[in-house]
Structure formats: C-alpha cells, structure tokens
Design a protein around this motif. Structure first.
Motif, mmCIF file in Angstrom:
data_model
loop_
_atom_site.group_PDB
_atom_site.id
_atom_site.type_symbol
_atom_site.label_atom_id
_atom_site.label_comp_id
_atom_site.label_asym_id
_atom_site.label_seq_id
_atom_site.Cartn_x
_atom_site.Cartn_y
_atom_site.Cartn_z
ATOM 1 N N SER A 19 4.294 -8.870 36.384
ATOM 2 C CA SER A 19 3.956 -7.784 35.467
ATOM 3 C C SER A 19 3.329 -6.558 36.125
ATOM 4 N N ASN A 20 2.511 -6.675 37.103
ATOM 5 C CA ASN A 20 1.872 -5.486 37.678
ATOM 6 C C ASN A 20 2.555 -5.004 38.959
ATOM 7 N N HIS A 21 3.735 -5.526 39.224
ATOM 8 C CA HIS A 21 4.475 -5.095 40.417
ATOM 9 C C HIS A 21 5.213 -3.787 40.156
ATOM 10 N N LEU A 22 5.402 -3.039 41.247
ATOM 11 C CA LEU A 22 5.995 -1.720 41.128
ATOM 12 C C LEU A 22 7.305 -1.568 41.896
ATOM 13 N N TYR A 80 12.113 1.861 42.836
ATOM 14 C CA TYR A 80 10.695 2.185 42.688
ATOM 15 C C TYR A 80 10.572 3.463 41.893
ATOM 16 N N SER A 127 10.232 -8.874 43.490
ATOM 17 C CA SER A 127 9.315 -7.771 43.199
ATOM 18 C C SER A 127 8.123 -7.843 44.134
ATOM 19 N N SER A 128 7.480 -6.699 44.315
ATOM 20 C CA SER A 128 6.261 -6.659 45.122
ATOM 21 C C SER A 128 5.288 -5.666 44.512
ATOM 22 N N GLY A 129 4.018 -5.863 44.856
ATOM 23 C CA GLY A 129 2.968 -5.061 44.258
ATOM 24 C C GLY A 129 2.663 -3.802 45.042
ATOM 25 N N GLN A 130 1.720 -3.027 44.520
ATOM 26 C CA GLN A 130 1.404 -1.739 45.128
ATOM 27 C C GLN A 130 0.617 -1.892 46.420
ATOM 28 N N TYR A 181 2.786 -4.476 49.269
ATOM 29 C CA TYR A 181 4.161 -4.120 48.912
ATOM 30 C C TYR A 181 5.196 -4.797 49.800
ATOM 31 N N GLN A 215 7.218 -9.852 49.064
ATOM 32 C CA GLN A 215 8.141 -9.931 47.947
ATOM 33 C C GLN A 215 8.149 -11.341 47.362
#
Lengths: 115, 114
Positions: free
Chosen positions: B27-30, B50, B94-97, B100, B103
């Motif tokens: 959910s909080n991945h960008l 992105y 997906s990966s986060g901020q 990043y 994955q």
C-alpha cells in the motif's frame, strides 16, 4: 553489456550437506545484489541483499552470501541444507548509478536435495 | 506482513485476444514493476512505473503492452493482441520510497496463450 551469470544450472546435494551457489556479475560499478528463491509454482521470495558495508550478509532460512569485489561475485551459502530448500535460486543485480531500478536476473540454479 | 497480490493466478486466452493482468502492490509503495518469466528461462524486466508514468521499459515492452494505475491500489498490465510467445509467468513487484531498491514480488500470473 551488464550481465549476471549463474554458472550452475542444476545442483544436487544431500540433506545436511553444505551448499554454495555461484553468481557473477558484469557491471561498471558495484551493483546492488540480491538472492531470490522460487519454489515450484510460487513467486519470488527475497533471501538476502547487499547494498554496501559488511561483505558477508545474512538472510532468511539460514542463508548467507559474500560479496567479493575482486571476483565480481556474490555467492550464496548454507552450512546445512534441508529438504525444504529444494527450489530454484536466482541472483539479481541492480545498478545504483544508472538511475533506473530494474533488476537483471541470472538464469537461475535449480537445487535438488537428496534425503 | 504486507504483500503484493496478483490476479488471476492463471489465465488462458486465445491468440489475438486482449488480456489484463492485475496487481495490488504494497500500500505505501511508490515504484511498480512488471517482469516475465518464460517457462524454463530467467526472469526478465518489462517495465517500471513511477508517479503515474513509465520510468523505463525493456525492448520486450512493445506497443502491444501497456500499464496503468487506474486507482490508488491496482496496477495493471494489458496485452492487446496476445501471441503464442506471450505465454509466460508475469510477476508484479513494488518498492517503497526509502528502500526503493528492495522489490517485493507477487506470486505471479501464469498466462497461457493457445
């Protein structure tokens, strides 16, 4: 061109024996390095990663890997293999200087464990 | 623990048909990605996404492919006119901020084109 090589397509070990899976990369700079495991019909699970610092990294399920800059290698090891470790193992790299975040995967090593 | 999910797990389609593969990233991945794995071969990068646009695509990702984030949770891969050689396992990641480069992969969708 950037590449990742896993020289061993198949490896068979006896349960309880030690394991080493090889991974070599070809990059201009030190990449970020990863090992993933894929059980049959399953997705990719991250075992461990190396970004910087200590060149010996510990992961899940008792795995470890050592980054050797001089050999452009990031070999995966486990001191005592369990039957449940039978799976396919993928080494992956990402180039931190390229500005992109894609992974380049090796061709994988399929591990068979004998009882 | 949060995870990436993908639907369907297996899709069978006829050559020439359009398919949409769906992914729900963490959910909080960008950062969002699609990879594919042809049976017996290595995992190959298709596209990264992105800020609502493609950040990189491989030579495999030609005009028959498109990606979209239609809402705040889903990330889709559309193949407009499927070919036999599109048969593969497709992985979303997906990966986060902050982390990043780390994955997280979904379980994959096996696409079979007949």
């Amino acid at each position: 061109a950037q590449s990742v090589t896993q020289p061993d397509i198949h490896i068979t070990v006896s349960e309880g024996a030690s394991l080493e899976l090889r991974c070599n990369y070809s990059y201009g700079a030190t990449p970020y390095l990863f090992w993933y495991v894929q059980s049959p019909g399953q997705g990719l699970q991250l075992l461990l990663k190396y970004f910087s610092g200590d060149t010996l990294v510990q992961g899940i399920k008792g795995f470890e890997a050592e980054f050797k800059r001089s050999q452009s290698s990031f070999n995966l090891r486990k001191p005592s293999v369990h039957w449940s470790d039978a799976a396919e193992y993928f080494c992956a790299v990402a180039n931190p200087t390229s500005g992109t975040y894609k992974y380049i995967f090796g061709t994988g090593t399929r591990l068979k464990v004998l009882a | 623990e949060p995870e990436v999910t993908q639907t369907p797990s297996h899709q069978v389609t006829q050559m020439g048909q359009e398919v949409i593969l769906r992914c729900v990233p963490i959910s909080n991945h960008l950062y969002f990605y699609w990879y594919r794995q042809i049976l017996g071969q290595k995992v190959e990068f298709l596209v990264s996404f992105y800020n609502n646009e493609i950040s990189e695509k491989s030579e495999i990702f030609d005009d028959q492919f498109s990606v979209e984030r239609p809402d705040g949770s889903n990330f889709t891969l559309k193949i407009r006119s499927t070919k036999l050689e599109d048969s593969a396992m497709y992985f979303c990641a997906s990966s986060g901020q902050i982390k990043y480069y780390e994955q997280y992969f979904g379980p994959g969708t096996r696409l079979t084109v007949t």
